[in-house]
Design a protein around this motif. Structure first.
Motif, PDB file in Angstrom:
ATOM      1  N   UNK A  41      20.200   5.341 -11.170  1.00  0.00           N
ATOM      2  CA  UNK A  41      19.816   4.000 -10.733  1.00  0.00           C
ATOM      3  C   UNK A  41      19.094   3.258 -11.842  1.00  0.00           C
ATOM      4  N   UNK A  42      19.249   1.938 -11.867  1.00  0.00           N
ATOM      5  CA  UNK A  42      18.461   1.165 -12.821  1.00  0.00           C
ATOM      6  C   UNK A  42      17.016   1.098 -12.338  1.00  0.00           C
ATOM      7  N   UNK A  43      16.131   0.633 -13.199  1.00  0.00           N
ATOM      8  CA  UNK A  43      14.695   0.647 -12.892  1.00  0.00           C
ATOM      9  C   UNK A  43      14.364  -0.166 -11.651  1.00  0.00           C
ATOM     10  N   UNK A  44      15.035  -1.303 -11.465  1.00  0.00           N
ATOM     11  CA  UNK A  44      14.727  -2.170 -10.330  1.00  0.00           C
ATOM     12  C   UNK A  44      15.079  -1.496  -9.010  1.00  0.00           C
ATOM     13  N   UNK A  45      16.242  -0.866  -8.959  1.00  0.00           N
ATOM     14  CA  UNK A  45      16.657  -0.213  -7.716  1.00  0.00           C
ATOM     15  C   UNK A  45      15.799   1.020  -7.430  1.00  0.00           C
ATOM     16  N   UNK A  46      15.452   1.750  -8.475  1.00  0.00           N
ATOM     17  CA  UNK A  46      14.590   2.911  -8.273  1.00  0.00           C
ATOM     18  C   UNK A  46      13.209   2.477  -7.786  1.00  0.00           C
ATOM     19  N   UNK A  47      12.700   1.393  -8.347  1.00  0.00           N
ATOM     20  CA  UNK A  47      11.407   0.863  -7.907  1.00  0.00           C
ATOM     21  C   UNK A  47      11.472   0.420  -6.448  1.00  0.00           C
ATOM     22  N   UNK A  48      12.604  -0.145  -6.020  1.00  0.00           N
ATOM     23  CA  UNK A  48      12.766  -0.558  -4.633  1.00  0.00           C
ATOM     24  C   UNK A  48      12.710   0.654  -3.707  1.00  0.00           C
ATOM     25  N   UNK A  49      13.426   1.705  -4.059  1.00  0.00           N
ATOM     26  CA  UNK A  49      13.412   2.940  -3.255  1.00  0.00           C
ATOM     27  C   UNK A  49      11.988   3.460  -3.114  1.00  0.00           C
ATOM     28  N   UNK A  50      11.258   3.510  -4.225  1.00  0.00           N
ATOM     29  CA  UNK A  50       9.903   4.054  -4.211  1.00  0.00           C
ATOM     30  C   UNK A  50       8.951   3.161  -3.425  1.00  0.00           C
ATOM     31  N   UNK A  51       9.107   1.845  -3.545  1.00  0.00           N
ATOM     32  CA  UNK A  51       8.195   0.936  -2.839  1.00  0.00           C
ATOM     33  C   UNK A  51       8.388   1.041  -1.329  1.00  0.00           C
ATOM     34  N   UNK A  52       9.630   1.241  -0.893  1.00  0.00           N
ATOM     35  CA  UNK A  52       9.880   1.377   0.541  1.00  0.00           C
ATOM     36  C   UNK A  52       9.359   2.718   1.047  1.00  0.00           C
ATOM     37  N   UNK A  53       9.590   3.782   0.291  1.00  0.00           N
ATOM     38  CA  UNK A  53       9.060   5.088   0.680  1.00  0.00           C
ATOM     39  C   UNK A  53       7.538   5.051   0.781  1.00  0.00           C
ATOM     40  N   UNK A  54       6.888   4.302  -0.108  1.00  0.00           N
ATOM     41  CA  UNK A  54       5.424   4.213  -0.111  1.00  0.00           C
ATOM     42  C   UNK A  54       4.880   3.505   1.131  1.00  0.00           C
ATOM     43  N   UNK A  55       5.709   2.680   1.773  1.00  0.00           N
ATOM     44  CA  UNK A  55       5.274   2.036   3.013  1.00  0.00           C
ATOM     45  C   UNK A  55       5.067   3.058   4.117  1.00  0.00           C
ATOM     46  N   UNK A  56       5.850   4.125   4.072  1.00  0.00           N
ATOM     47  CA  UNK A  56       5.894   5.067   5.177  1.00  0.00           C
ATOM     48  C   UNK A  56       5.103   6.348   4.924  1.00  0.00           C
ATOM     49  N   UNK A  57       4.698   6.584   3.690  1.00  0.00           N
ATOM     50  CA  UNK A  57       4.038   7.850   3.370  1.00  0.00           C
ATOM     51  C   UNK A  57       2.838   7.576   2.486  1.00  0.00           C
ATOM     52  N   UNK A  58       1.680   8.055   2.912  1.00  0.00           N
ATOM     53  CA  UNK A  58       0.465   7.904   2.122  1.00  0.00           C
ATOM     54  C   UNK A  58       0.080   9.248   1.535  1.00  0.00           C
ATOM     55  N   UNK A  59       0.401   9.490   0.264  1.00  0.00           N
ATOM     56  CA  UNK A  59       0.135  10.792  -0.330  1.00  0.00           C
ATOM     57  C   UNK A  59      -1.356  11.054  -0.521  1.00  0.00           C
ATOM     58  N   UNK A  60      -1.710  12.324  -0.477  1.00  0.00           N
ATOM     59  CA  UNK A  60      -3.066  12.753  -0.799  1.00  0.00           C
ATOM     60  C   UNK A  60      -3.082  13.202  -2.258  1.00  0.00           C
ATOM     61  N   UNK A  61      -3.999  12.681  -3.080  1.00  0.00           N
ATOM     62  CA  UNK A  61      -4.010  13.045  -4.508  1.00  0.00           C
ATOM     63  C   UNK A  61      -4.059  14.553  -4.745  1.00  0.00           C
ATOM     64  N   UNK A  62      -4.886  15.260  -3.989  1.00  0.00           N
ATOM     65  CA  UNK A  62      -4.993  16.710  -4.202  1.00  0.00           C
ATOM     66  C   UNK A  62      -3.690  17.413  -3.849  1.00  0.00           C
ATOM     67  N   UNK A  63      -3.037  16.929  -2.788  1.00  0.00           N
ATOM     68  CA  UNK A  63      -1.748  17.483  -2.392  1.00  0.00           C
ATOM     69  C   UNK A  63      -0.709  17.245  -3.483  1.00  0.00           C
ATOM     70  N   UNK A  64      -0.693  16.049  -4.032  1.00  0.00           N
ATOM     71  CA  UNK A  64       0.272  15.744  -5.088  1.00  0.00           C
ATOM     72  C   UNK A  64      -0.005  16.545  -6.357  1.00  0.00           C
TER      73      UNK A  64
END
Length: 295
Positions: free
Chosen positions: A191-214
């Motif tokens: 994927x180009x950078x724009x489409x990959x960024x779109x995928x990640x931005x949408x995933x971030x709406x639904x999942x709030x990662x924990x820094x220690x977990x990551x």
């Protein structure tokens, strides 16, 4: 429009074919995706003009092997609504009234993106006594009722964007997060950078990662496959930020140490003993000696 619905709209505009292939394969096989056109927003007004609604996702597609076009209406829904089936029927009726001369077929589809699994409606009916007056049906997709593991090895960008919206419980959380990150690593070259960024931005709406977990996940990735871990690192702004913050902390520590050494030097020049300096700066005498010898 709710943020989730707006995000879903953007996802569909970028990855309509991938969405259909993933969730509606029987329709995907019928569509010629060389002609896919998103129509302008439709403003639908009820018969008395009191209610106005905007339909955003209307897609004109051509049927494969035929010179025939159909209209697909996709309705994202992120919250429960008691009369949703009736609303879909009214949308369909108004779209049919407006477009029946252009499209012989209008396909209504509802995509439920809420976090709780429910038995969402798939139609609307009206009966009088024993007689059926209206029997209206639409295709539906309920993300929360899907098993995320079925999609974890997919290279479909829509699966990556919506993985954490599928059904999982808290004990699956870390495993799901790891699967999502590995999906990103596989998608990165495709994927180009724009489409990959779109995928990640949408995933971030639904999942709030924990820094220690990551951090724990990153260590696991590095031990399992250092090259994959490096690819994931390039994609994760949070991990880059952690490194930056660690650098700032180290810089602060170096700055504090340099300032203390300068104070020790000046006090020694004024005739203070190491013991007196230790008392003044609230430092152990060993630390004072170390600072004295470092400059």
């Amino acid at each position: 429009m709710a943020p989730h619905d707006e995000a879903f709209k953007k996802l569909l505009q970028a990855f309509f074919a991938e969405f259909m292939a993933l969730f509606f394969p029987e329709l995907y096989r019928l569509i010629d995706f060389s002609h896919t056109r998103f129509l302008m927003q439709e403003l639908l007004v009820d018969v008395v003009g009191r209610e106005k609604r905007t339909v955003d996702l209307l897609v004109e597609v051509r049927l494969r092997g035929r010179n025939a076009f159909i209209l697909i209406h996709l309705e994202p829904q992120s919250y429960a609504q008691a009369n949703f089936g009736e609303r879909m029927f009214l949308y369909f009726a108004r779209l049919l009234e407006r477009h029946r001369k252009t499209y012989k077929v209008i396909v209504p589809m509802a995509v439920f993106t809420g976090s709780r699994a429910r038995d969402e409606p798939s139609g609307y009916s009206m009966r009088f006594e024993e007689e059926s007056i209206v029997e209206f049906r639409y295709r539906k997709l309920e993300l929360a009722r899907l098993d995320w593991r079925r999609f974890a090895k997919s290279d479909n960008p829509v699966a990556a964007a919506l993985l954490s919206r599928m059904g999982y419980n808290e004990k699956d959380r870390r495993e799901l997060r790891l699967a999502y990150l590995r999906m990103l690593a596989r998608l990165h070259p495709k994927l180009d950078d724009a489409k990959l960024a779109l995928v990640m931005s949408i995933a971030d709406l639904y999942y709030r990662p924990e820094p220690e977990e990551d951090r724990s996940i990153l260590r696991e990735l590095q031990s399992r496959d250092p090259e994959e871990a490096e690819r994931v690192m390039e994609l994760m702004p949070a991990w880059k930020r952690w490194g930056y913050e660690e650098g700032l902390e180290k810089g602060k520590e170096k700055g504090i140490e340099a300032g203390r050494a300068e104070s020790v030097r000046k006090l020694l020049a004024k005739g203070f003993t190491p013991g007196q300096i230790a008392d003044l700066l609230d430092l152990p005498q060993e630390e004072v000696a170390k600072l004295r010898d470092s400059h």
